[in-house]
Write a protein that holds these residues in place. Structure first.
Motif, PDB file in Angstrom:
ATOM      1  N   ASN A 104       0.796  -1.228   0.000  1.00 39.31           N
ATOM      2  CA  ASN A 104       0.000   0.000   0.000  1.00 39.31           C
ATOM      3  C   ASN A 104       0.831   1.283   0.000  1.00 39.31           C
ATOM      4  O   ASN A 104       0.334   2.339  -0.368  1.00 39.31           O
ATOM      5  CB  ASN A 104      -0.950   0.019   1.192  1.00 39.31           C
ATOM      6  N   HIS A 124      -5.904  -6.620  -0.347  1.00 32.95           N
ATOM      7  CA  HIS A 124      -5.829  -7.639   0.694  1.00 32.95           C
ATOM      8  C   HIS A 124      -5.458  -6.960   2.010  1.00 32.95           C
ATOM      9  O   HIS A 124      -4.288  -6.709   2.297  1.00 32.95           O
ATOM     10  CB  HIS A 124      -4.826  -8.726   0.307  1.00 32.95           C
ATOM     11  N   ARG A 125      -6.497  -6.661   2.785  1.00 34.86           N
ATOM     12  CA  ARG A 125      -6.339  -5.933   4.045  1.00 34.86           C
ATOM     13  C   ARG A 125      -5.477  -6.721   5.030  1.00 34.86           C
ATOM     14  O   ARG A 125      -5.668  -7.913   5.222  1.00 34.86           O
ATOM     15  CB  ARG A 125      -7.708  -5.667   4.664  1.00 34.86           C
ATOM     16  N   ASP A 126      -4.508  -6.036   5.604  1.00 40.42           N
ATOM     17  CA  ASP A 126      -3.625  -6.577   6.651  1.00 40.42           C
ATOM     18  C   ASP A 126      -2.815  -7.802   6.200  1.00 40.42           C
ATOM     19  O   ASP A 126      -2.302  -8.539   7.037  1.00 40.42           O
ATOM     20  CB  ASP A 126      -4.408  -6.911   7.927  1.00 40.42           C
ATOM     21  N   GLU A 149       1.018  -2.206   5.392  1.00 41.99           N
ATOM     22  CA  GLU A 149       0.019  -3.073   6.011  1.00 41.99           C
ATOM     23  C   GLU A 149      -0.718  -3.982   5.028  1.00 41.99           C
ATOM     24  O   GLU A 149      -1.106  -5.082   5.375  1.00 41.99           O
ATOM     25  CB  GLU A 149      -1.028  -2.212   6.732  1.00 41.99           C
ATOM     26  N   HIS A 150      -0.943  -3.503   3.811  1.00 41.68           N
ATOM     27  CA  HIS A 150      -1.848  -4.190   2.896  1.00 41.68           C
ATOM     28  C   HIS A 150      -1.142  -4.542   1.585  1.00 41.68           C
ATOM     29  O   HIS A 150      -0.172  -3.902   1.194  1.00 41.68           O
ATOM     30  CB  HIS A 150      -3.051  -3.299   2.571  1.00 41.68           C
TER      31      HIS A 150
END
Length: 159
Positions: A104, A124-126, A149-150
């Motif tokens: 990100n 794709h979160r986290d 993070e992502h």
């Protein structure tokens, strides 16, 4: 003129050094998979007898993942030439798409890939939190001090 050729055994020391400097090790995580990059096929870009770029990839079925790409000289079209070579290789292997993951914080990469026809297909979160379990060297902060993070997944359809 920039030329592209397959990576060879003679490139391994240079590639190992480049990948370690750029990625923190010769291991890269994408979508929960730990890649041992030195074991992957790839291409070296040369300009006036000097190595100026490296791309590694992994083909799985109908998909070709661009795992790493590094250009050491800006303005020569090194990364674009590497991607064009990968597209040809993927087509010859029967792949229907080339895909990749960036994080990100990497807005430069997002712009670069979209200019070359890649489309953002997933967020794709986290995901990087899980990736750090496989590769603890992933820094907490990246470009412009943005927290990493992502994962952003991009693809280029070859059909």
């Amino acid at each position: 003129m920039t030329t592209i050729r397959p990576i060879s055994q003679e490139d391994h020391e240079w590639a190992h050094r480049l990948l370690t400097e750029a990625w923190g090790s010769t291991q890269v995580v994408s979508r929960g998979v730990l890649h041992h990059v030195m074991e992957l096929p790839g291409f070296v870009a040369e300009h006036e007898g000097n190595r100026v770029g490296l791309l590694t990839y992994h083909i799985n079925g109908l998909a070709c993942e661009l795992v790493t790409i590094n250009s050491l000289v800006r303005g020569l079209g090194v990364a674009t030439s590497l991607i064009e070579t990968l597209k040809s290789t993927a087509r010859e292997a029967g792949c229907q798409r080339v895909w990749l993951v960036t994080t990100n914080d990497n807005m430069h990469a997002l712009r670069f890939y979209q200019k070359r026809g890649f489309q953002l297909i997933a967020f794709h979160r986290d995901a990087v939190t899980d990736s750090r379990k496989l590769k603890p060297q992933i820094p907490a902060r990246g470009l412009d001090d943005i927290p990493i993070e992502h994962e952003l997944e991009l693809e280029l359809r070859l059909l």
